[in-house]
Structures are given as structure tokens and as C-alpha cells.
Scaffold this active site. Structure first.
Site, PDB file in Angstrom:
ATOM      1  CG  ASP A  40     -27.783  24.070 -51.529  1.00  0.00           C
ATOM      2  OD1 ASP A  40     -27.113  25.109 -51.321  1.00  0.00           O
ATOM      3  OD2 ASP A  40     -27.243  22.964 -51.689  1.00  0.00           O
TER       4      ASP A  40
HETATM    5  C1  NOJ Z   1     -24.303  25.260 -52.134  1.00  0.00           C
HETATM    6  C2  NOJ Z   1     -23.963  24.003 -51.408  1.00  0.00           C
HETATM    7  O1  NOJ Z   1     -24.655  22.913 -51.977  1.00  0.00           O
HETATM    8  C3  NOJ Z   1     -24.280  24.048 -49.912  1.00  0.00           C
HETATM    9  O2  NOJ Z   1     -23.756  22.912 -49.312  1.00  0.00           O
HETATM   10  C4  NOJ Z   1     -23.746  25.299 -49.303  1.00  0.00           C
HETATM   11  O3  NOJ Z   1     -24.036  25.306 -47.916  1.00  0.00           O
HETATM   12  C5  NOJ Z   1     -24.372  26.487 -49.993  1.00  0.00           C
HETATM   13  N1  NOJ Z   1     -24.013  26.465 -51.407  1.00  0.00           N
HETATM   14  C6  NOJ Z   1     -23.940  27.809 -49.362  1.00  0.00           C
HETATM   15  O4  NOJ Z   1     -22.623  28.065 -49.630  1.00  0.00           O
END
Ligand code: NOJ
Length: 744
Positions: free
Chosen positions: A289
Site C-alpha cells: 500500500d
Molecule cells: C492508499 C489506500 O489505502 C489504497 O486503498 C489505495 O489503493 C492506495 N492508497 C493507492 O491510491
């Protein structure tokens, strides 16, 4: 053809005739190509494949998020993927550099958060789960993929399948609620919709199941917070939807921010390698993430970027999103700190997905301005969004059959509340490139649907937040002068989603007071709730004549809500999550354990709160219809079986009312006695059936050995002999029972 039939006909055109996705697997031919490529790659080029950078939100919105240095990055081969770099022209430009101006011509993969719509915004995932209709959810994902792929998106960071038992957690809106079986059905449906029958089809995008794992179980419902749970609960409740997505063919997995029992997911080798890659035979790649590898410094796993990068690589985390932790890999390989074999394995997995997407043959995958023009916000896509939005609403109360509204009798309608004329908030959280200007507001929807003779007025009454009640007087007058009141209250879209946990579950601001004041005017009052989480609504259920949970429904919100209010569509949604009576009951879910002192509200020394009934406000699976259904007693094909046999359950369900309607018939099972404690009941199957007035149907379910199995003390799946109780009904509480026995 009436309106309903046209909508459905339009929707089915969007789905392929058979939409069975296959597991993501590689082939000997692809592996040979990867071998040849790996043999040519320098450690720097390998590290580049494992590195993902983002576009720049400051250059949006509606823009392409491109930064001036992106072209140089692509040229330098220090990047294998971009996220948030969008638009067919931009993707073509940057991809051209990657495939024409680099030594090995390896295409980039472009990712984006297409969570519930690219430009045609569908209902938030929690709403879509309320449809209990996997085919509708698959259709929604198919439309999202068509639109996004036209713009050069090849990879969506969806589905989000985190089980959530705590509505304080803002990201509950992005998932499918509290149940592993419903969540698994929705997870698989989304993967099928995104990936279609083959990733080589340029109208598909590769799915990314997230956030692996148990991200929804953060302590206190606080985002990013610590998760500590037994392997049993993890495997029984939290892991099944990720597994279902992998089995449905998801090509990528995103690990979660949180730790589980002391090990952050980004560096959790047991989770990423032992469970996902070995036990589940996952052949795609894992992406971190955002910055989650770097955050392992805050988790205090290691003090340096190299330290956490090395731990993540060893755990099996293949691609780094925005931590800059893998750019040092060449150095770490050279010093012997990171084995080259680990890096090669990750590069292999990334290249596999690029091959599967056909990027080596067509790096642009058919994205073009023409396709964007044709696909984005097409009438067909909007019709699909409207149909899914109608299916996503849940009727919570309907006294005196006030709904559906009789257009002739409701000559004067007062729409009241801060969301009655709102567009932006209907989009919900994570709405990608969805724009408020494309949304049909509730006022607009009602005006289009109502008889031209109806007088429809709008009074805001109060703000979403804040303390002023100055608008109440006008709202009360409007209510007094109307035949019926539509009161639209709830949460703004920013109140759910990432980093949007709440400590309270009441309506924000003075909205609850507005409901009380307007309902006291004595007119039939229909409350339409908008939002992204279960709220505490005991007062509203008491004061209003009818209540509809409408969530955040997307671009067609107003039309879909009007369809339900006027009865063009008979609502059949069911709650995918328990509604608590008070925030103090949280976590509250239907598949709880009995305890040694099962709660009994009239016995003191039992597991309960002394100041509140032990039952929820509304149970999981609950939802009414404009018609009524009656259930017969479930009949079983056999009463005694051995552990490898099935039991077939049949139950007669009858539409006892005068309207056509849909009912979600739910089957729950309880293992009555076992060597480890079992939940009081667990959903095992469901069927959404349509009934004509007075029609009777027999729903049939097969209870398989897998459904009867459980993890024993050594975490092996077994079926223990003994009795099972079968529950079939209209929600998790209102069920009819039968029983069978497993003998040795
Ligand atoms: C953080 C988020 O937790 C995740 O769900 C998302 O896909 C990513 N950022 C990318 O934007």
C-alpha cells in the site's frame, strides 16, 4: 416495453455471455520469455520493475496528474509502474518512452483506484453489497473496466474486500460489510467484472484485491490501527474474501498498512509467502500500500529504508508503491544482504502480469481518445448505474404502506434536508474521476419522475454539520403544507473512506433534531438516509413513517431513489452489516460466539450491557419490500449423513402480497457442538429470487462438506460428527429451522 425492461435489456448487453473468470496462471511459454528477459536485465533494471511512482494530485482534478519528471523517470528505467497517471494521450506518451527509448523496451503498467466507477460512478461497494446480487456487481465492475481501460488504466486497486465489524471505521464504505460468504461472493463478482474472460481483452483491467490482510479489524475502528487476532478468526472470518478473489483470478494483491499480531503485513512472510503464494498458489504479484514499506520504520521493524526494504523483499512483497525502498536493491544484492533470487522472483511475477495483459504485444492496450469518447458516461453505462443503484437500496420501515408514493395522491411533496438537492455527496468516497456535475440529485430525480401536476418544493432545513437550527421553522412550514415529506439526511462523502473514522455513529450536526421537528408536523414522513456506514437510527426509525437506506448511490442516485419512492422499482436490498443501537455496542455482528453466559436481558450475570437490549437495532440481512413473503419449514433431503455427503435443503417461499418483488432467501448453519467454539450461526448461501404477485417458489440449496467444515485445534479443516441446525429465512434473525446429523 416499459422502463424497467429497457433498463435491464441495456444492462445485459454489457456482460459477456459467460463471464467465468479463471485463476490467474502463467504458462511455460510466458515463463520462457521471462527467463530470457531476466537474463538480460541489470540489477538496476530489475529494481526499476519493482518500483511504482504516483502522478501528482496537485495537477488534477480532471487532469492527468502528470508531473514534469515522469517522462525522465520512464526513460531512466527506474520505474515499472505508475499510479494516478491517466488519460489515453498521457498514457500513450509515457508508455511510448518506456517501450521505445529504453534498452529492454519493457512496458509500464498503469494503475488507478477505480473503486466504484471511473467516470460513471456506481454506488459505493457497501451499497452494492446490499443488493446481494453478484451479477449486478459484476456488471458494475465491467462498466468500470471498460471506461478506465479506454483511458489507459490497465490495473485497478479493487476489489477492497476487508471484512468490517466496526462501523466507526470509515473504510467500511469501500467493502462488502461483515460477512465472509457475502463478501466472498462480491469479491469474486468484481474480479470477474474487471478481468472479463481474458486479460488479453483490452477492455479489461487486472484486479488488485486489498488490503491483505484484516485491515478492517483495526482496534477501536481507527484507520491504520493495530490488529491483533487469532489465526482461527483470521482464517474463518477475514481471509475468505481475499481467497475468493484470488480463486476468481485476481492477478495482483495489495498488502495492508496494519500489523497483525506483531508483524506488519508489508514484512509478513507468513502472510505473503506461506499463505498467499504457497498455500493459495497465487502466481501474480503483491504491491505494497502507499508508503507501507517505509511505514515499517514507524512500526519500528528497522530504522532505515534499506532495513525495511530488505524485510519486505524477503516477506514476498513484490512491488513498492511510493516508499522508494526498492531502489537500493542493487546495492543490497551486491553486498549479499538481499539474495538475487528473491528479486528475480518478484520481477518474474510483475512481468507475468504484464505479459498476461498483452502489454508486450500492445503496450497501449487499445486506449484512445475515440474509445474514451465512446465509453465514458455513455447512456448505456448510466442505465447500468441506475439499475445497480435501485438494487442497492434497503427498505428499513414502511408503516401504513406509505411507500410507494401514489403520484396522484402526493400532489405536494416537500423535500427537506441537507442532501435533498445535493450532487457531490452522492458520489461517495473514492469516486475516481466522478464529478458532481454528472450526478442526478434527488430533487432532479423526483421532478423527472413525478406527475407534472405535482408541486415539489425544497427546503434545506440545516447543514450537514454545525449547530444552527435557524432553518427548522421553514422546514416545518414546508412539511405542514405538503401531502408527504421526503427527508434526506445522513453523512457527507468525506465522512467515510480512508482516514475518516468517527467516534460517534449518530447523524452529524443537528440533523437528528431536524428529523424530530419535521416528523412532529404529522405528515407522512419518508426518511432517505445517505452515507457510507451504518448509523445509530433508533430515533429515526421511531419517528419516521418510512425509512430507506440509500447509502451513496453515484451518478444516478436521484433517478434511482425516485424509482423506489414512486414504485417503478420495488426495493429488495438487504443489510450487509448489522446496525447497532448505540456506538457502545460496537463491535456487534450476527455471527458471534455464545460465550459461557449467553446474553439474556432479564438475567443479570450474562454477557450484556445493563443499559441496553442485547439485540442490534437492525440485524444483518434485514430488508423489507413493498410486497410480503412467507416462508415454509425447510425440508432436508436426508437427516443423517457421513462427512463427505451433501444435504439438499428446500424451502417454499411465497409472495403473499400484490406486487412483483425480489427476496433474498438466506441459508445459515450452526455446528451445534464442537471441540472449538462455533458461531451461533453462519451464512452459507443465499439466492435472490423474483416473484410475481402470489407466486410461490421453492428455493433449493446444497449444503456441502466444505460448508460443514471448521478448523480444528491444529488448524486443520475437519468435519466433526454431531448435529447441525439449518436456518432459512428473510434475515439473520427471522428464520425457520431444521436439523441433520453427521455420523461417523
Ligand atoms: C492508499 C489506500 O489505502 C489504497 O486503498 C489505495 O489503493 C492506495 N492508497 C493507492 O491510491
Amino acid at each position: 416495453m416499459n422502463n424497467t425492461l429497457i433498463l435491464l435489456a441495456a444492462c445485459f448487453l454489457l456482460l459477456p455471455s459467460h463471464s467465468l473468470a479463471q485463476r490467474f496462471t502463467t504458462s511455460p511459454a510466458i515463463e520462457r520469455k521471462i527467463d530470457s528477459l531476466l537474463a538480460l536485465m541489470t540489477p538496476e533494471e530489475k529494481a526499476g520493475q519493482l518500483n511504482q511512482y504516483s502522478g501528482d494530485f496537485a495537477t488534477g482534478p480532471g487532469g492527468n496528474f502528470l508531473r514534469s519528471d515522469h517522462a525522465d523517470m520512464a526513460r531512466s528505467e527506474k520505474v515499472g509502474s505508475f499510479l494516478n497517471v491517466l488519460g489515453s494521450d498521457v498514457v500513450r506518451r509515457i508508455q511510448h518512452i518506456a517501450v521505445e527509448e529504453t534498452r529492454l523496451h519493457i512496458p509500464l503498467i498503469f494503475g488507478y483506484d477505480v473503486i466504484h466507477g471511473y467516470r460513471t460512478t456506481f454506488p459505493i461497494p457497501l451499497a452494492e453489497a446490499s443488493s446481494w446480487d453478484p451479477r449486478a456487481v459484476e456488471l458494475s465492475a465491467r462498466v468500470e473496466a471498460r471506461e478506465a481501460s479506454a483511458s489507459g488504466v490497465q490495473w485497478t486497486f479493487s476489489p477492497m474486500v476487508d471484512i468490517a465489524r466496526d462501523p466507526r471505521w470509515g473504510r467500511i464504505a469501500e467493502g462488502s460489510g461483515e460477512d465472509p460468504v457475502l463478501g466472498s461472493a462480491m469479491a469474486a463478482a468484481r474480479v470477474r467484472g474487471y478481468q472479463g474472460t481474458s486479460l488479453s481483452d483490452p477492455t479489461t483491467v487486472v484486479a488488485c484485491v486489498k488490503h491483505f490482510a484484516a485491515y478492517g479489524a483495526g482496534e477501536g475502528g481507527r484507520d491504520y490501527n493495530t490488529v491483533d487476532m487469532s489465526e482461527r478468526t483470521l482464517r474463518e472470518v477475514y481471509l475468505p474474501p481475499y481467497k475468493a478473489a484470488v480463486d476468481a483470478g485476481a492477478g495482483t494483491v495489495m498488502c495492508s498498512f496494519n500489523e497483525i499480531a506483531g508483524v506488519p503485513s508489508s514484512v509478513n512472510r507468513w502472510l505473503l509467502t506461506d499463505v498467499l503464494k504457497k498455500e493459495w498458489s497465487f502466481e501474480g504479484f503483491v504491491v505494497s500500500d502507499w508508503g507501507s514499506i517505509r511505514e515499517c520504520i514507524n512500526h519500528r521493524i528497522a530504522p532505515t529504508s534499506d532495513g525495511v526494504g530488505r524485510a519486505a523483499m524477503h516477506a514476498g512483497l513484490d512491488m513498492d508503491m511510493e516508499s522508494n525502498a526498492y531502489l537500493g536493491l542493487p546495492r543490497l544484492i551486491a553486498s549479499g544482504t538481499v539474495p538475487l533470487s528473491e528479486v528475480d522472483e518478484s520481477v518474474r511475477r510483475v512481468l507475468r502480469v504484464k505479459y498476461a495483459l498483452g502489454l508486450f504485444d500492445d503496450p497501449y492496450r487499445g486506449c484512445s481518445a475515440e474509445r474514451e469518447k465512446k465509453e465514458i458516461l455513455s447512456a448505456e453505462n448510466r442505465a447500468a448505474a441506475r439499475d445497480v443503484a435501485r438494487k442497492s437500496m434497503v427498505l428499513l420501515k414502511n408503516d401504513n404502506a406509505v411507500l410507494p408514493l401514489d403520484a396522484a395522491k402526493a400532489a405536494s411533496i416537500a423535500v427537506i434536508g441537507p442532501f435533498g438537492n445535493d450532487k457531490e455527496n452522492m458520489l461517495g468516497t473514492w469516486s475516481s474521476l466522478g464529478a458532481g456535475s454528472t450526478v442526478v440529485s434527488i430533487m432532479e430525480g423526483l421532478k423527472t419522475a413525478a406527475s407534472p401536476k405535482s408541486r415539489i418544493t425544497y427546503v434545506k432545513g440545516c447543514d450537514i454539520e454545525g449547530t444552527t437550527t435557524d432553518g427548522f421553522a421553514g422546514a416545518i412550514v414546508a412539511a405542514q403544507n405538503a401531502d408527504v415529506v421526503i427527508l434526506v439526511v445522513g453523512e457527507s462523502r468525506g465522512m467515510t473512506g480512508e482516514a475518516s473514522s468517527r467516534s460517534q455513529l449518530d447523524l452529524p450536526g443537528v440533523q437528528a433534531e431536524l428529523v424530530r421537528a419535521v416528523a412532529a408536523a404529522g405528515k407522512p414522513t419518508v426518511v432517505v438516509l445517505v452515507g457510507g456506514r451504518p448509523l445509530v437510527i433508533g430515533g429515526i426509525l421511531h419517528q419516521a413513517t418510512a425509512v430507506i437506506e440509500a447509502w451513496h448511490l453515484g451518478v444516478e442516485a436521484g433517478n434511482a431513489i425516485a424509482d423506489v419512492l414512486f414504485g417503478t422499482y420495488n426495493p429488495g436490498g438487504k443489510l450487509p452489516v448489522t446496525f447497532p443501537r448505540s456506538v457502545g455496542q460496537v463491535p456487534i455482528y450476527y455471527n458471534y460466539k455464545s460465550t459461557g453466559r449467553p446474553f439474556n436481558d432479564s438475567v443479570h450475570y450474562t454477557s450484556r450491557y445493563f443499559d441496553l437490549p442485547s439485540t442490534p437495532q437492525l440485524p444483518f440481512g434485514f430488508g423489507l419490500s413493498y410486497t410480503t413473503f412467507s416462508y415454509g419449514t425447510p425440508r432436508l433431503s436426508v437427516q443423517k449423513i457421513t462427512a463427505n455427503e451433501n444435504v439438499v435443503v428446500s424451502v417454499d417461499v411465497e409472495n403473499t402480497g400484490t406486487r412483483k418483488g425480489e427476496e433474498v432467501v438466506q441459508l445459515y448453519l450452526r455446528d451445534d457442538f464442537a471441540t472449538v467454539t462455533r458461531p451461533v450461526k453462519e451464512l452459507k448461501a443465499f439466492a435472490k429470487l423474483e416473484f410475481m404477485p402470489k407466486e410461490k417458489k421453492t428455493a433449493e440449496f446444497t449444503i456441502t462438506p466444505e460448508m460443514m467444515s471448521m478448523y480444528d485445534l491444529s488448524m486443520k479443516k475437519v468435519i466433526e460428527p454431531g448435529t447441525f441446525t439449518v436456518y432459512v429465512g428473510t434475515n439473520s434473525v427471522d428464520c425457520r429451522e431444521a436439523a441433520f446429523e453427521v455420523v461417523q
